[in-house]
Design an enzyme around this catalytic site. Structure first.
Site, PDB file in Angstrom:
ATOM      1  N   ARG A 157      13.378  29.191  38.989  1.00  0.00           N
ATOM      2  CA  ARG A 157      14.417  29.481  39.969  1.00  0.00           C
ATOM      3  C   ARG A 157      16.137  28.817  39.335  1.00  0.00           C
ATOM      4  NH1 ARG A 157      12.477  33.528  42.703  1.00  0.00           N
ATOM      5  NH2 ARG A 157      11.297  32.983  44.491  1.00  0.00           N
ATOM      6  N   THR A 183      22.035  20.399  28.269  1.00  0.00           N
ATOM      7  CA  THR A 183      22.150  21.224  29.464  1.00  0.00           C
ATOM      8  C   THR A 183      22.177  22.204  29.630  1.00  0.00           C
ATOM      9  OG1 THR A 183      23.443  20.793  31.703  1.00  0.00           O
ATOM     10  CG2 THR A 183      24.783  20.857  29.564  1.00  0.00           C
ATOM     11  N   HIS A 231      62.913  58.995  32.926  1.00  0.00           N
ATOM     12  CA  HIS A 231      62.750  59.171  34.294  1.00  0.00           C
ATOM     13  C   HIS A 231      62.134  60.296  34.436  1.00  0.00           C
ATOM     14  CE1 HIS A 231      66.026  56.136  35.372  1.00  0.00           C
ATOM     15  NE2 HIS A 231      66.554  56.639  34.335  1.00  0.00           N
ATOM     16  N   SER A 361      37.019  73.130  33.984  1.00  0.00           N
ATOM     17  CA  SER A 361      36.775  73.478  35.456  1.00  0.00           C
ATOM     18  C   SER A 361      35.391  74.080  35.978  1.00  0.00           C
ATOM     19  CB  SER A 361      37.841  74.113  36.432  1.00  0.00           C
ATOM     20  OG  SER A 361      38.080  73.784  37.698  1.00  0.00           O
ATOM     21  N   SER A 406      29.250  31.593  38.351  1.00  0.00           N
ATOM     22  CA  SER A 406      27.612  31.869  36.517  1.00  0.00           C
ATOM     23  C   SER A 406      27.723  33.593  37.220  1.00  0.00           C
ATOM     24  CB  SER A 406      26.928  31.480  37.015  1.00  0.00           C
ATOM     25  OG  SER A 406      25.642  31.528  36.497  1.00  0.00           O
TER      26      SER A 406
END
Length: 557
Positions: A157, A183, A231, A361, A406
C-alpha cells in the site's frame, strides 16, 4: 444467547429467509414475544456455527492475488481500450510528446534516475557504495516491471516502496543502498518538477511558433482596413493586421512568463523526511558540508540550477500554482483569440482552416462551423478551472506536509499540461491557415464608414465655403434618413448618395470618394504593426532560430 465474538459474516454462507429478515428488522410486529425470542435464538445459533476470521485472515484476503475473473477482465480491457474510460485529453486532444512526458514510464523512469544519481553522489562523498551497486542500478533504468510493482503495491500500500522493492528485485546487488537517506518526496516531488520543466519546454516552441504564424499574418494584412468593434458595435476602423497584433501581444506576454517560470523552477533536492536533512547528516557522521554538497550535486545532475533553500517534506506548493497559472494565462489568450475568430466567422470576414472533406453539421450540409476555435475555448475553460487546485493545495498543506495534495496533484497538474498542449496545437493550426475574405471586410466597412466620415466631410465642406451650421443640419437629416433605410428596409447605406445630391455640398461632391477612403481612418495602425513586430516579436523569433522549423499544429480529431 450472547452474540459470537468478532464473526466474519460471509453473505454466501450465512443467509436468512425473507420472513426471518423481516422478523429481525421489526421485532414483535405480528409475532408474540416468545416466538420472536425463539426465532432470534435460532439465528444466533446459526451464526455461532460460522468460522471466526482473524484480522490476519482478512489482511491475507485483501492482498491476495487477483482472481481469475479479474485477470480476464483486466486482459480484456488492455486488449480493447474501448472497454474502459480514458481521458479525452489522452484519447483525442493532447500530443504524443506531452502524453509521454506524463506517462507512468517516464515518471518512474525519473525515479530510477534519481536513485542512481543519489547513490552516485553519496558514493563520491564517501559512503560505502560499490561500483557494482551503481552499475546494477544503471542496468535497470529503463526496464521497469510494472506488473511486479503493482503486486508489491497491493501488499505494501505504498507506491514508492513498491518501486524500491521492484528495482531491488531486478538489481538485488543494489538493494541494500537503494533510497538511502531519502524520503518518498525525494523521488515523487523531484520527478514531478522534472516533468513540469519538460512540459514547459514542450509548450515553448508551440507558443512561439503560434506567435510567428500570427506575425506573418499581421504583416500580410497590416494595410487592410476593417471595422473595429467595441461592445461588438461598429467603431473607428483599424486594420486586420493591427487586430492580429492584439492576439500576438497576449501570447508574447504568456511566452515571457512561461520562460521566466521555467527558468526559475527550483528542485526539491535531497532534504530528508521533514526537510531537515537529518538522515543525511547521520549518514555523513555530522558533516554539514557534505550534506549541503549532496543536495547541490543531485540538483545540478538532474538539470536544475538551484534547489529550494528550505522545504518541509515537500517543496512549497506555491511553485505548482505559479506553473499552472502560466498555463491558465495561455488558455486565456487562446480563448480571446478563438472567440474573436468565432465572431469574425459569423461576419464571414475571417475563418479558420476548413478541410476539403470536413463536415460542419450532420444535418445542415452547408455549415462551416468554427470547430477548432470552439474547441480552443472549451479546453481553455477547463484549464482555467484547474487553477483553484494548486491554489487550495498550497493553502491547506499542514505544517511540514499532508498527503491530501497527492491525489489532487496527480490529476490537476498533468491534465493542465495536456490541455494546454492541446490548446496550443490548435492555436498553431488555426493561426497558420487563417482565411480572410477582403470583399466581406470591405462590404461591412462601407456600410458604416459614411457615418464615421461625416465629420471629415463637414470640415471639408466648410473649408470649401459652406456654412457650418447649415451643413451640420443637412448631414444630420441625411444620416437619420439613411439609418432608417438600413434598419427598416434592409437596404444599403445611401448616405453618400444623399450628400452628393444635396446642393449645399456642391463644393466637395467630386471629392467624396477621396474623403471617405478607409485608409484615411485607420490612424497609425499599419505603422504600429511594423514597429511592434520589429521591436518586440522578431527578436524572439530570431532567437529561436531553426528550432521553429517544421513545427505544426496537430489536430488529432
Amino acid at each position: 444467547a450472547p452474540f459470537p465474538s468478532t464473526p466474519f459474516l460471509n453473505s454466501q454462507a450465512f443467509s436468512l429467509s425473507s420472513s426471518q429478515r423481516s422478523l429481525i428488522a421489526k421485532p414483535g410486529v405480528g409475532l408474540k414475544k416468545s416466538a420472536f425470542l425463539a426465532n432470534t435464538s435460532r439465528v444466533f445459533a446459526a451464526v455461532a456455527t460460522l468460522p471466526t476470521m482473524s484480522v490476519n485472515n482478512l489482511k491475507a484476503e485483501a492482498v491476495s492475488a487477483p482472481s481469475e475473473s479479474s485477470k480476464v477482465a483486466a486482459k480484456s480491457a488492455a486488449s480493447d481500450p474501448h472497454d474502459m474510460y480514458q481521458s479525452p485529453l489522452s484519447g483525442r486532444y493532447a500530443s504524443v510528446a506531452m502524453r509521454k512526458n506524463f506517462s507512468d514510464r517516464r515518471r518512474h523512469g525519473h525515479w530510477r534516475k534519481l536513485w542512481l544519481v543519489l547513490a552516485q553522489c553519496e558514493k563520491e562523498l564517501g559512503l560505502d557504495i560499490t561500483d557494482a551497486q551503481i552499475q546494477a542500478i544503471q542496468a535497470h533504468l529503463d526496464d521497469i516491471d510494472f506488473e511486479l510493482a503493482a503486486s508489491h503495491e497491493r501488499r505494501l500500500r505504498h507506491d514508492v516502496m513498491a518501486h524500491v522493492h521492484t528495482l531491488g528485485d531486478q538489481a538485488p546487488e543494489a538493494r541494500p543502498i537503494l533510497h538511502l537517506g531519502a524520503t518518498s518526496c525525494y523521488v515523487t516531488d523531484n520527478s514531478e518538477l522534472i516533468q513540469m520543466r519538460d512540459g514547459l519546454d514542450l509548450l515553448k516552441p508551440l507558443l512561439l511558433a503560434s506567435i510567428a504564424a500570427l506575425a506573418k499574418f499581421a504583416t500580410t494584412y497590416k494595410d487592410l482596413p476593417t471595422l473595429a468593434y467595441t461592445h461588438f458595435q461598429a467603431a473607428q476602423p483599424t486594420t486586420v493586421g493591427k487586430r492580429a497584433c492584439l492576439w500576438i501581444q497576449d501570447l508574447a506576454y504568456d511566452y515571457s512568463r512561461l520562460c521566466g517560470v521555467r527558468d526559475g523552477l527550483r528542485f526539491r533536492g535531497a532534504k530528508g523526511t521533514t526537510g531537515t536533512q537529518a538522515s543525511f547528516l547521520s549518514l555523513f557522521d555530522g558533516d554539514h558540508d557534505k550534506v549541503r554538497r549532496l543536495d547541490q550535486m543531485v540538483t545540478e545532475r538532474m538539470g536544475f540550477a538551484k534547489a529550494w533553500g528550505v522545504t518541509g517534506q515537500t517543496y512549497t506548493r506555491k511553485s505548482d500554482f505559479e506553473v499552472v497559472a502560466v498555463l491558465c494565462g495561455i488558455a486565456q489568450s487562446a480563448a480571446k483569440f478563438a472567440n474573436d475568430m468565432r465572431l469574425l466567422a459569423h461576419l464571414k470576414e475571417v475563418e479558420e482552416p476548413f478541410e476539403a472533406e470536413q463536415i460542419g453539421s450532420s444535418a445542415m450540409a452547408y455549415k462551416r462551423n468554427p470547430m477548432r476555435c470552439e474547441r480552443i475555448c472549451s479546453l481553455s475553460r477547463f484549464v482555467q478551472s484547474l487553477l483553484i487546485n494548486p491554489a487550495e493545495t498550497a493553502s491547506v498543506q499542514w505544517l511540514e506536509r499532508t498527503l491530501d495534495d497527492s491525489a489532487n496533484r496527480r490529476l490537476s497538474i498533468p491534465e493542465a499540461f495536456l490541455a494546454a498542449d492541446a490548446i496550443l496545437q490548435l492555436v498553431l493550426n488555426v493561426s497558420s491557415g487563417i482565411v480572410v475574405h477582403p470583399k466581406m471586410v470591405q462590404r461591412h466597412l462601407e456600410a458604416e464608414l459614411p457615418f464615421m466620415a461625416t465629420e471629415t466631410i463637414l470640415m471639408a465642406a466648410v473649408r470649401a465655403g459652406g456654412d457650418r451650421q447649415t451643413l451640420h443640419e443637412s448631414i444630420r437629416q441625411h444620416s437619420v434618413a439613411a439609418g432608417l433605410r438600413v434598419k427598416d428596409e434592409g437596404a444599403d447605406n445611401d448616405l453618400l448618395d444623399r450628400i452628393r445630391a444635396d446642393p449645399v455640398f456642391d463644393g466637395i461632391k467630386d471629392r467624396l470618394d477621396e474623403l471617405c477612403d478607409p485608409k484615411q481612418f485607420v490612424g497609425r495602425a499599419p505603422e504600429q504593426v511594423d514597429e511592434y513586430l520589429a521591436e518586440e516579436i522578431y527578436p524572439l523569433i530570431a532567437e529561436a532560430g531553426a528550432s521553429l522549423q517544421g513545427i505544426k499544429g496537430e489536430v488529432r480529431v
